[in-house]
Write an enzyme that holds these catalytic residues in place. Structure first.
Site, PDB file in Angstrom:
ATOM      1  N   CYS A   5      30.565 -89.608 -38.488  1.00 43.73           N
ATOM      2  CA  CYS A   5      29.949 -88.435 -39.150  1.00 43.73           C
ATOM      3  C   CYS A   5      28.464 -88.663 -38.717  1.00 43.73           C
ATOM      4  CB  CYS A   5      30.212 -88.175 -40.404  1.00 43.73           C
ATOM      5  SG  CYS A   5      29.328 -86.975 -41.119  1.00 43.73           S
ATOM      6  N   CYS A   8      26.321 -88.707 -41.279  1.00 41.40           N
ATOM      7  CA  CYS A   8      25.948 -90.328 -42.271  1.00 41.40           C
ATOM      8  C   CYS A   8      25.264 -90.869 -41.131  1.00 41.40           C
ATOM      9  CB  CYS A   8      27.857 -90.585 -42.211  1.00 41.40           C
ATOM     10  SG  CYS A   8      28.175 -89.827 -43.732  1.00 41.40           S
ATOM     11  N   HIS A  47      28.848 -88.829 -48.323  1.00 36.93           N
ATOM     12  CA  HIS A  47      29.781 -88.328 -46.956  1.00 36.93           C
ATOM     13  C   HIS A  47      30.349 -87.580 -48.162  1.00 36.93           C
ATOM     14  CE1 HIS A  47      31.647 -86.995 -43.702  1.00 36.93           C
ATOM     15  NE2 HIS A  47      33.104 -86.873 -44.149  1.00 36.93           N
ATOM     16  N   ASN A  87      27.995 -72.751 -44.829  1.00 34.89           N
ATOM     17  CA  ASN A  87      29.153 -72.316 -44.045  1.00 34.89           C
ATOM     18  C   ASN A  87      30.199 -72.701 -44.505  1.00 34.89           C
ATOM     19  OD1 ASN A  87      27.972 -70.665 -42.520  1.00 34.89           O
ATOM     20  ND2 ASN A  87      27.144 -71.804 -41.224  1.00 34.89           N
ATOM     21  N   HIS A  98      30.434 -82.674 -43.102  1.00 33.02           N
ATOM     22  CA  HIS A  98      29.149 -83.169 -43.571  1.00 33.02           C
ATOM     23  C   HIS A  98      28.515 -81.986 -44.680  1.00 33.02           C
ATOM     24  CE1 HIS A  98      26.806 -87.180 -45.727  1.00 33.02           C
ATOM     25  NE2 HIS A  98      26.090 -86.121 -46.029  1.00 33.02           N
ATOM     26  N   HIS A 100      26.091 -79.584 -46.454  1.00 34.68           N
ATOM     27  CA  HIS A 100      24.716 -79.716 -45.503  1.00 34.68           C
ATOM     28  C   HIS A 100      24.225 -77.972 -46.427  1.00 34.68           C
ATOM     29  CE1 HIS A 100      26.907 -78.917 -42.163  1.00 34.68           C
ATOM     30  NE2 HIS A 100      26.317 -77.544 -41.810  1.00 34.68           N
TER      31      HIS A 100
HETATM   32  P1  AMP Z   1      27.397 -75.761 -39.264  1.00 37.67           P
HETATM   33  O1  AMP Z   1      27.547 -75.132 -38.206  1.00 37.67           O
HETATM   34  O2  AMP Z   1      26.832 -74.663 -40.757  1.00 37.67           O
HETATM   35  O3  AMP Z   1      27.926 -76.555 -39.391  1.00 37.67           O
HETATM   36  O4  AMP Z   1      25.495 -76.195 -38.888  1.00 37.67           O
HETATM   37  C1  AMP Z   1      25.300 -77.417 -38.466  1.00 37.67           C
HETATM   38  C2  AMP Z   1      23.758 -77.594 -37.818  1.00 37.67           C
HETATM   39  O5  AMP Z   1      23.566 -78.662 -37.187  1.00 37.67           O
HETATM   40  C3  AMP Z   1      23.694 -76.689 -36.801  1.00 37.67           C
HETATM   41  O6  AMP Z   1      22.623 -75.871 -37.464  1.00 37.67           O
HETATM   42  C4  AMP Z   1      23.182 -77.533 -35.772  1.00 37.67           C
HETATM   43  O7  AMP Z   1      22.028 -76.399 -34.777  1.00 37.67           O
HETATM   44  C5  AMP Z   1      22.342 -78.234 -36.308  1.00 37.67           C
HETATM   45  N1  AMP Z   1      22.386 -79.719 -35.772  1.00 37.67           N
HETATM   46  C6  AMP Z   1      23.410 -80.621 -35.085  1.00 37.67           C
HETATM   47  N2  AMP Z   1      23.215 -82.186 -34.251  1.00 37.67           N
HETATM   48  C7  AMP Z   1      21.828 -82.217 -34.982  1.00 37.67           C
HETATM   49  C8  AMP Z   1      20.953 -83.256 -35.138  1.00 37.67           C
HETATM   50  N3  AMP Z   1      20.628 -83.984 -34.541  1.00 37.67           N
HETATM   51  N4  AMP Z   1      19.265 -83.498 -35.647  1.00 37.67           N
HETATM   52  C9  AMP Z   1      19.092 -81.442 -36.416  1.00 37.67           C
HETATM   53  N5  AMP Z   1      20.424 -80.484 -36.991  1.00 37.67           N
HETATM   54  C10 AMP Z   1      21.133 -81.151 -35.840  1.00 37.67           C
END
Ligand code: AMP
Length: 114
Positions: A5, A8, A47, A87, A98, A100
């Protein structure tokens, strides 16, 4: 921690992130691909795959997530207008499984989202 993950691994410090806030149970960091001048992700350290997996036992955790999000918005100067969104499911745009919450602001935000 769930193996494989991404978030995580960010909580564990195995993958770098730009920390914005951290409490015992909640971590916040800047989105790597910001959709607005402020784009911060607020996550539980534990998680949980998505908001669909939340139940009454998570009441205090969810309250803390929203509290941290509000503090971040205030610190970023967008406390009067920001979007707090999660989402659920790939079909709704979830790409990291995970839980957010996106804290997005600092520009005009239209509704409904795409
Ligand atoms: P979602 O598409 O709603 O699942 O959001 C996931 C978010 O995680 C997206 O806006 C990505 O730009 C962000 N994301 C993916 N990898 C990373 C990372 N390593 N550091 C910070 N944000 C990330």
């Amino acid at each position: 921690m769930s193996e494989d993950c991404l978030f995580c691994k960010i909580v564990a410090g195995e993958i770098p992130s730009e920390q914005v806030a951290s409490t015992d149970d909640v971590y916040a960091f800047r989105d790597i691909n910001p959709a607005a001048p402020t784009h911060v992700l607020v996550i539980p350290k534990e998680h949980i795959a998505s908001a669909a997996d939340l139940g009454s036992r998570h009441g205090a955790l969810v309250a803390e997530i929203f509290e941290v999000a509000r503090r971040i918005a205030q610190n970023e100067g967008i406390g009067d207008a920001y979007r707090l969104v999660s989402n659920v499911g790939a079909g709704a745009g979830q790409s990291v499984f995970h839980l957010h919450f996106h804290v997005i602001g600092g520009r005009e935000l239209s509704w409904p989202p795409g």
